[in-house]
Scaffold this motif. Structure first.
Motif, PDB file in Angstrom:
ATOM      1  N   LYS A  40       0.834  -1.195   0.000  1.00  0.00           N
ATOM      2  CA  LYS A  40       0.000   0.000   0.000  1.00  0.00           C
ATOM      3  C   LYS A  40       0.876   1.255   0.000  1.00  0.00           C
ATOM      4  O   LYS A  40       1.638   1.487   0.928  1.00  0.00           O
ATOM      5  CB  LYS A  40      -0.911   0.005   1.233  1.00  0.00           C
ATOM      6  N   SER A  41       0.735   2.044  -1.040  1.00  0.00           N
ATOM      7  CA  SER A  41       1.502   3.291  -1.131  1.00  0.00           C
ATOM      8  C   SER A  41       0.821   4.184  -2.159  1.00  0.00           C
ATOM      9  O   SER A  41      -0.049   3.755  -2.918  1.00  0.00           O
ATOM     10  CB  SER A  41       2.959   3.028  -1.531  1.00  0.00           C
ATOM     11  N   TYR A  42       1.254   5.445  -2.189  1.00  0.00           N
ATOM     12  CA  TYR A  42       0.717   6.434  -3.118  1.00  0.00           C
ATOM     13  C   TYR A  42       1.706   6.756  -4.228  1.00  0.00           C
ATOM     14  O   TYR A  42       1.562   7.768  -4.910  1.00  0.00           O
ATOM     15  CB  TYR A  42       0.353   7.716  -2.374  1.00  0.00           C
ATOM     16  N   SER A  43       2.730   5.927  -4.427  1.00  0.00           N
ATOM     17  CA  SER A  43       3.749   6.229  -5.426  1.00  0.00           C
ATOM     18  C   SER A  43       3.167   6.215  -6.829  1.00  0.00           C
ATOM     19  O   SER A  43       3.451   7.104  -7.639  1.00  0.00           O
ATOM     20  CB  SER A  43       4.894   5.223  -5.311  1.00  0.00           C
ATOM     21  N   LEU A  44       2.341   5.233  -7.164  1.00  0.00           N
ATOM     22  CA  LEU A  44       1.751   5.166  -8.494  1.00  0.00           C
ATOM     23  C   LEU A  44       0.639   6.198  -8.657  1.00  0.00           C
ATOM     24  O   LEU A  44       0.524   6.841  -9.706  1.00  0.00           O
ATOM     25  CB  LEU A  44       1.211   3.759  -8.758  1.00  0.00           C
ATOM     26  N   GLU A  45      -0.158   6.403  -7.632  1.00  0.00           N
ATOM     27  CA  GLU A  45      -1.247   7.374  -7.727  1.00  0.00           C
ATOM     28  C   GLU A  45      -0.711   8.788  -7.900  1.00  0.00           C
ATOM     29  O   GLU A  45      -1.310   9.608  -8.606  1.00  0.00           O
ATOM     30  CB  GLU A  45      -2.132   7.297  -6.485  1.00  0.00           C
ATOM     31  N   ALA A  46       0.423   9.095  -7.274  1.00  0.00           N
ATOM     32  CA  ALA A  46       0.993  10.438  -7.405  1.00  0.00           C
ATOM     33  C   ALA A  46       1.351  10.742  -8.851  1.00  0.00           C
ATOM     34  O   ALA A  46       1.211  11.891  -9.308  1.00  0.00           O
ATOM     35  CB  ALA A  46       2.221  10.569  -6.512  1.00  0.00           C
ATOM     36  N   GLU A  47       1.793   9.746  -9.604  1.00  0.00           N
ATOM     37  CA  GLU A  47       2.105   9.962 -11.011  1.00  0.00           C
ATOM     38  C   GLU A  47       0.844  10.027 -11.858  1.00  0.00           C
ATOM     39  O   GLU A  47       0.750  10.829 -12.790  1.00  0.00           O
ATOM     40  CB  GLU A  47       3.031   8.851 -11.523  1.00  0.00           C
ATOM     41  N   LEU A  48      -0.141   9.195 -11.547  1.00  0.00           N
ATOM     42  CA  LEU A  48      -1.367   9.189 -12.339  1.00  0.00           C
ATOM     43  C   LEU A  48      -2.200  10.443 -12.117  1.00  0.00           C
ATOM     44  O   LEU A  48      -3.015  10.814 -12.969  1.00  0.00           O
ATOM     45  CB  LEU A  48      -2.196   7.945 -12.010  1.00  0.00           C
ATOM     46  N   GLN A  49      -2.027  11.104 -10.978  1.00  0.00           N
ATOM     47  CA  GLN A  49      -2.765  12.327 -10.714  1.00  0.00           C
ATOM     48  C   GLN A  49      -2.304  13.487 -11.595  1.00  0.00           C
ATOM     49  O   GLN A  49      -3.012  14.490 -11.729  1.00  0.00           O
ATOM     50  CB  GLN A  49      -2.617  12.721  -9.236  1.00  0.00           C
ATOM     51  N   LYS A  50      -1.139  13.369 -12.209  1.00  0.00           N
ATOM     52  CA  LYS A  50      -0.610  14.453 -13.024  1.00  0.00           C
ATOM     53  C   LYS A  50      -1.317  14.570 -14.364  1.00  0.00           C
ATOM     54  O   LYS A  50      -1.203  15.609 -15.018  1.00  0.00           O
ATOM     55  CB  LYS A  50       0.892  14.254 -13.239  1.00  0.00           C
ATOM     56  N   GLY A  51      -2.004  13.523 -14.796  1.00  0.00           N
ATOM     57  CA  GLY A  51      -2.704  13.565 -16.073  1.00  0.00           C
ATOM     58  C   GLY A  51      -2.727  12.194 -16.710  1.00  0.00           C
ATOM     59  O   GLY A  51      -2.296  11.193 -16.120  1.00  0.00           O
ATOM     60  N   PRO A  52      -3.244  12.096 -17.946  1.00  0.00           N
ATOM     61  CA  PRO A  52      -3.265  10.803 -18.640  1.00  0.00           C
ATOM     62  C   PRO A  52      -1.860  10.225 -18.759  1.00  0.00           C
ATOM     63  O   PRO A  52      -0.892  10.939 -19.041  1.00  0.00           O
ATOM     64  CB  PRO A  52      -3.860  11.145 -20.008  1.00  0.00           C
ATOM     65  N   ALA A  53      -1.767   8.931 -18.541  1.00  0.00           N
ATOM     66  CA  ALA A  53      -0.460   8.267 -18.515  1.00  0.00           C
ATOM     67  C   ALA A  53      -0.501   7.051 -19.422  1.00  0.00           C
ATOM     68  O   ALA A  53      -1.485   6.299 -19.443  1.00  0.00           O
ATOM     69  CB  ALA A  53      -0.091   7.853 -17.091  1.00  0.00           C
ATOM     70  N   LEU A  54       0.569   6.872 -20.174  1.00  0.00           N
ATOM     71  CA  LEU A  54       0.750   5.684 -20.998  1.00  0.00           C
ATOM     72  C   LEU A  54       1.740   4.778 -20.281  1.00  0.00           C
ATOM     73  O   LEU A  54       2.924   5.115 -20.157  1.00  0.00           O
ATOM     74  CB  LEU A  54       1.253   6.059 -22.386  1.00  0.00           C
ATOM     75  N   LEU A  55       1.251   3.654 -19.794  1.00  0.00           N
ATOM     76  CA  LEU A  55       2.078   2.696 -19.063  1.00  0.00           C
ATOM     77  C   LEU A  55       2.505   1.589 -20.010  1.00  0.00           C
ATOM     78  O   LEU A  55       1.663   0.967 -20.675  1.00  0.00           O
ATOM     79  CB  LEU A  55       1.312   2.102 -17.881  1.00  0.00           C
TER      80      LEU A  55
END
Length: 762
Positions: free
Chosen positions: A292-307
């Motif tokens: 459980k962490s916010y590391s991935l959510e912090a990046e996704l909050q910046k806008g649309p992301a291509l993973l």
């Protein structure tokens, strides 16, 4: 005085009887000895910890300090240029997993790196006493006593070996212009330092630059920023470096920069901060922790992301990574060979004017700015472009790109994408949750676009091109279809309520030949669990009916198109046959009971529920069967009620008996308490009488003692008088005289014994 007399008497008695003192001492020793033996027996219950064993095999090329000898670490660090210290706890599962990877790296790099493992859990070792670690394992690297450089990446052999190689060679030597061009092309973020070694074998600026590269490894675990050094002036001019001890930061989107030595001090921290403040990257590596962490959510909050999930080995070249990086660069601004030139340049229009950055994608935008400052319009002067050319403008007339190209699409779309890379071997469970097929090979990439604001994400098919996928997402009316994450249902057995998933929703619910009553629920919804028996009873009423389907959908594990979603749980929707677009929601203010649900179905259905029964039964026979079933249930409830009444009567009688018994016990308890009070009063009275008796006996003892003393004095006085007057010679006369004087002597003795004694002895 009276209180001190018993103590004096006890002391006198112990002096006269020393055996009492010895008995008291022996009694005290007898009490202390069992207590001592008991305490010592309790301490021996806890077994002493076993001595630690080697964590790594004896044949492994590393020093295993399993006793936590931290002093040995300092000695071993002095013997090698590069050292790796692996702090572990023997019980830690992560340490046990990492042991094999560390051993593999040690076998390959034993000639270059000193490997040391320290047990930091042994309570007698210095490591446990001096180091404070909140998790294990902890990996520190040292470069010639510079460190520690903590490694926080994945503890896998290829990642760890790549990081160690960057520590062993923090700087790349560029001997030629071709090597410089290759270095700048291969790495997105490159830092080049120019130093002349003619004046000193190791200039001070070079040492600072070397330490800056080592310091950057603490913040850049993936090695996205690479440092290189140039010693040839001709090679340095390839990036417009002419002064000694200059540092050049290469950027692809904006103009490259040179470290401003006139504005900042040339220190390790200043160089490192300057690089990370001004660096740019079109693609980023992210490594979620797996917990459980916010590391991935912090990046996704910046806008649309291509993973992009792809198999990655840091030690070898990756064609997939090169392809994705090229597409990301083309999406942002375009390559140097394409129509879109690097259009950002530092320029000033007077000697005292401030330097400004102009980043434009069309020549006319720069022309408007130049006309505003009363200069000539934009001209094609590409030849005068240079990193230090503050008076030049990087702008030229170029043709517009085709509309179906992703070149420079970031500047032409309001759906800016951020590119991220993830290792398939490390984060495959996340890829499966995002839509990767369980049958898909991990050697193939998995690409998805996530728009957290719109709560949508799209998955790239293997038959489509990545450029088309990005182009379709950026279109105003995107032709992409939202990917629905659904739970793969196992082989379903015959049941009264049909379970619906994302894959079977359209086939089951949108069947035009059947009415469907659908319950939206979730496992965390408590109200949904309460309604299970209601839906089971309703399903029994329509059992065998081919015209109506009772189904339910777990919205916590299955996504649906937006038009079929609900705003709260539980919710019930009815989809009539031939009129699926006219679905009806069960009223929220109506209780969800069997009669209400049955009335709701009959009201919105265009036929009787028994018209197309699979058994071909008539309405009357169906109702009779249901009536008989209800009668049997009522009869069973009556019998259960009778049994419950009998049990309650038995419990009532038992409760009555217990109440009477409790009352009897309370009465007896009251009598005993009263008797106890009387006995206590009697005890206090007897105690008082006994105290008075003891007091009187004590007074009698004192009086007897005084009488004995006076009697002894009287005898002495009589003896003295006889000797003085010579009464022994004439006994007869002395007796007569003594008889005459005895009353007088007794009178004086009783009246004043002390005065009498004084007069006699005088």
């Amino acid at each position: 005085m009276r209180a001190a007399r018993p103590l004096r008497q006890a002391a006198d008695q112990m002096k006269r009887r020393p055996e009492l003192c010895c008995g008291a001492i022996l009694l005290t020793c007898a009490l202390i000895l069992p207590l001592t033996l008991t305490c010592s027996r309790v301490k021996s219950v806890v077994a002493s910890p076993r001595a630690p064993l080697r964590f790594f095999p004896a044949e492994a090329p590393l020093a295993d300090l399993f006793l936590g000898q931290l002093e040995e670490v300092d000695r071993l660090l002095e013997e090698a240029d590069v050292s790796l210290v692996f702090y572990y706890a023997p019980w830690c599962a992560h340490c046990i997993t990492a042991r094999q990877h560390v051993q593999q790296v040690a076998l390959r790099l034993a000639q270059q790196v000193q490997f040391v493992a320290v047990n930091c859990w042994w309570h007698q070792g210095r490591c446990r006493k001096q180091k404070i670690f909140f998790q294990y394992p902890v990996i520190h690297l040292f470069y010639r006593r510079v460190g520690p450089i903590e490694y926080r990446g994945p503890v896998r052999s290829e990642y760890l070996e790549s990081f160690i190689q960057r520590v062993c060679a923090p700087l790349t030597y560029l001997p030629s212009v071709r090597a410089l061009h290759t270095f700048l092309t291969q790495h997105q973020q490159a830092v080049v330092g120019y130093f002349r070694f003619s004046s000193s074998p190791q200039p001070a600026g070079y040492i600072t630059f070397l330490l800056s590269a080592l310091h950057a490894l603490r913040r850049d675990q993936q090695g996205e920023v690479r440092f290189a050094v140039v010693t040839n002036q001709a090679v340095a001019e390839g990036v417009s470096l002419r002064e000694d001890e200059s540092v050049y930061l290469h950027r692809r989107l904006n103009s490259s920069l040179v470290f401003p030595r006139t504005q900042r001090n040339f220190t390790v921290q200043a160089v490192c901060d300057w690089v990370f403040e001004n660096r740019e990257s079109v693609i980023h590596w992210i490594q979620p922790t797996g917990v459980k962490s916010y590391s991935l959510e912090a990046e996704l909050q910046k806008g649309p992301a291509l993973l992009t999930f792809l198999p990655h080995n840091p030690l070898t070249a990756n064609q997939l990574l090169t392809r994705v990086s090229a597409v990301a660069l083309q999406y942002h601004c375009g390559s140097e060979e394409d129509w879109f030139p690097r259009c950002c340049q530092s320029l000033s229009f007077s000697s005292d004017a401030s330097v400004c950055e102009l980043c434009v994608s069309r020549c006319w935008a720069l022309a408007l700015y130049l006309q505003r400052v009363s200069l000539s319009s934009c001209r094609s002067i590409q030849s005068s472009y240079g990193a230090f050319g503050r008076w030049s403008v990087c702008c030229r007339s170029v043709p517009r790109p085709p509309l179906d190209s992703i070149t420079g699409l970031q500047c032409r779309s309001n759906k800016t994408l951020r590119f991220y890379l993830l290792d398939t071997q490390l984060h495959w469970p996340l890829a499966q949750r995002l839509g990767a097929s369980p049958d898909q090979s991990r050697d193939l990439p998995f690409i998805t676009i996530i728009n957290l604001r719109d709560e949508t994400h799209y998955v790239l098919n293997h038959t489509d091109a990545l450029e088309d996928f990005i182009q379709n997402f950026s279109a105003t009316y995107s032709p992409l279809h939202r990917h629905l994450v659904g739970h793969k249902q196992q082989q379903q057995t015959q049941s009264l309520i049909q379970e619906v998933t994302s894959d079977s929703f359209l086939h089951t619910v949108m069947d035009s030949q059947r009415d469907v009553l659908l319950l939206y629920y979730s496992v965390w919804c408590g109200f949904c669990s309460v309604l299970n028996h209601v839906f089971l009873q309703l399903a029994r009423l329509f059992q065998g009916n081919s015209a109506l389907t009772v189904a339910r959908l777990n919205v916590g594990r299955n996504d649906l198109p937006w038009e079929f979603m609900v705003d709260h749980l539980p919710s019930v929707l009815f989809f009539p046959r031939h009129r699926k677009q006219m679905s009806v929601k069960f009223p929220e203010n109506t209780p969800m009971t069997v009669p209400n649900l049955l009335r709701f179905v009959l009201q919105h259905s265009d036929h009787a529920p028994w018209e197309e029964s699979g058994r071909g039964a008539e309405p009357q026979s169906l109702l009779e069967a249901e009536l008989q079933s209800l009668q049997r249930q009522v009869f069973s409830l009556h019998r259960a009620r009778e049994r419950l009444s009998q049990q309650l009567s038995v419990l009532w009688r038992e409760n009555r008996r217990l109440t009477l018994h409790t009352h009897t016990l309370e009465t007896q308890n009251a009598e005993l308490q009263e008797q106890s009070g009387r006995l206590e009063t009697l005890y206090r009275e007897k105690t008082r009488q006994l105290s008075d008796t003891v007091h009187r006996l004590q007074e009698l003892a004192d009086a007897s003692e005084e009488l004995l003393e006076e009697n002894s004095l009287l005898k002495v006085l009589l003896t003295v008088l006889r000797e003085r007057d010579g009464w022994e010679g004439d006994r007869v006369r002395g007796v007569d005289y003594a008889g005459d004087v005895s009353p007088l002597i007794l009178y004086h003795l009783n009246s004043s014994p002390a005065l009498f004694r004084t007069s006699v002895f005088a």
